[in-house]
Design an enzyme around this catalytic site. Structure first.
Site, PDB file in Angstrom:
ATOM      1  N   ASP A  16       0.855  -1.165   0.000  1.00 21.87           N
ATOM      2  CA  ASP A  16       0.000   0.000   0.000  1.00 21.87           C
ATOM      3  C   ASP A  16       0.905   1.234   0.000  1.00 21.87           C
ATOM      4  OD1 ASP A  16      -2.315   1.634   0.311  1.00 21.87           O
ATOM      5  OD2 ASP A  16      -1.981   1.688   2.468  1.00 21.87           O
ATOM      6  N   ASP A  18      -0.082   4.903   1.287  1.00 23.28           N
ATOM      7  CA  ASP A  18      -0.204   5.812   2.422  1.00 23.28           C
ATOM      8  C   ASP A  18       0.072   5.098   3.743  1.00 23.28           C
ATOM      9  OD1 ASP A  18      -1.033   7.727   0.591  1.00 23.28           O
ATOM     10  OD2 ASP A  18      -3.133   7.163   0.803  1.00 23.28           O
TER      11      ASP A  18
END
Length: 246
Positions: A16, A18
């Site tokens: 991922d 963020d």
């Protein structure tokens, strides 16, 4: 593969963006707060309860596609807007209008140097690549490439499945596993031989639903128990804890 803290069966790593690779969650949360607070004041009046950039962000928008975040948060306040169109102006009182306002604010913050990378993650990525594992970035953000370029990290990834790619392919976002599954397919690896690296509870749910070989939860906000409950095989505060020294 003890040097990386992963099972030997793992051939690919799916990250991922963020709060895993970059510190953009703070920037996202600030843009969401500015957007939602202005909307709520206009919709409910000056006494409207403001958006909580920690609790509301984690519960309703973190890890979700932008429009889903708008729908989910506003539904928590009993507000349901018309969908509108993806090119709605940022002042439109529609799901897409609110989302576009948030995106305008986010891009302004990115352009003014509001993004940093986690050094522990960059070192881990270097080690992952040195061990010959394939890598993908999997993000709900339509600005994923811009963010990676801003921190000089685009070269770490063989494949990118972000908000733009998901829209092109019609892939539902997290907590559905489809974006992670697409990244694994693009890398030529079965889900059971790929590891997911996520900080969001929705990402944990996606990793579990997709039956990935290993799910790593990164706890930046003190939610280790929740990450375990949602499917993490291991939880660390920073990827440096898994290894990655060369």
């Amino acid at each position: 593969m003890s040097e990386l803290g992963l099972p030997d069966t793992i051939l690919a790593c799916l990250f991922d963006l963020d709060r895993v690779v970059t510190k953009t969650a703070v920037v996202h949360a600030a843009a969401w707060k500015e957007t939602f607070d202005a909307f709520l004041r206009a919709y409910e009046g000056e006494g409207a309860r403001p958006f909580d950039a920690v609790a509301d962000y984690d519960e309703y928008v973190d890890g979700r596609p932008r429009a889903d975040g708008v729908r989910t948060f506003l539904a928590s306040r009993g507000i349901h807007l018309p969908e509108g169109a993806p090119d709605d102006p940022p002042d439109a009182r529609t799901v897409h209008g609110v989302g576009n306002r948030k995106n305008d604010l986010l891009l302004a913050k990115i352009r003014t140097g509001g993004v940093e990378a986690y050094e522990g993650t960059l070192r881990y990525l270097e080690a992952v690549r040195a061990h010959g594992l394939r890598t993908a970035i999997v993000s709900s953000s339509a600005n994923c490439r811009d963010v990676l370029r801003a921190v000089g990290a685009e070269h770490f990834f063989d494949v990118r499945v972000d908000g733009l790619v998901a829209a092109e392919r019609g892939l539902p976002g997290k907590p559905h596993p489809d974006t992670f599954l697409a990244a694994a397919r693009d890398l030529g690896v079965e889900a059971g031989r790929a590891a997911v690296f996520e900080d969001a509870l929705a990402g944990m749910d996606a990793g579990r639903a997709g039956r990935f070989g290993y799910v790593v939860g990164i706890d930046r906000v003190g939610q280790a128990d929740a990450l375990h409950a949602h499917g993490a095989d291991v939880v660390v505060a920073d990827l440096a804890e898994l290894g990655g020294k060369r």
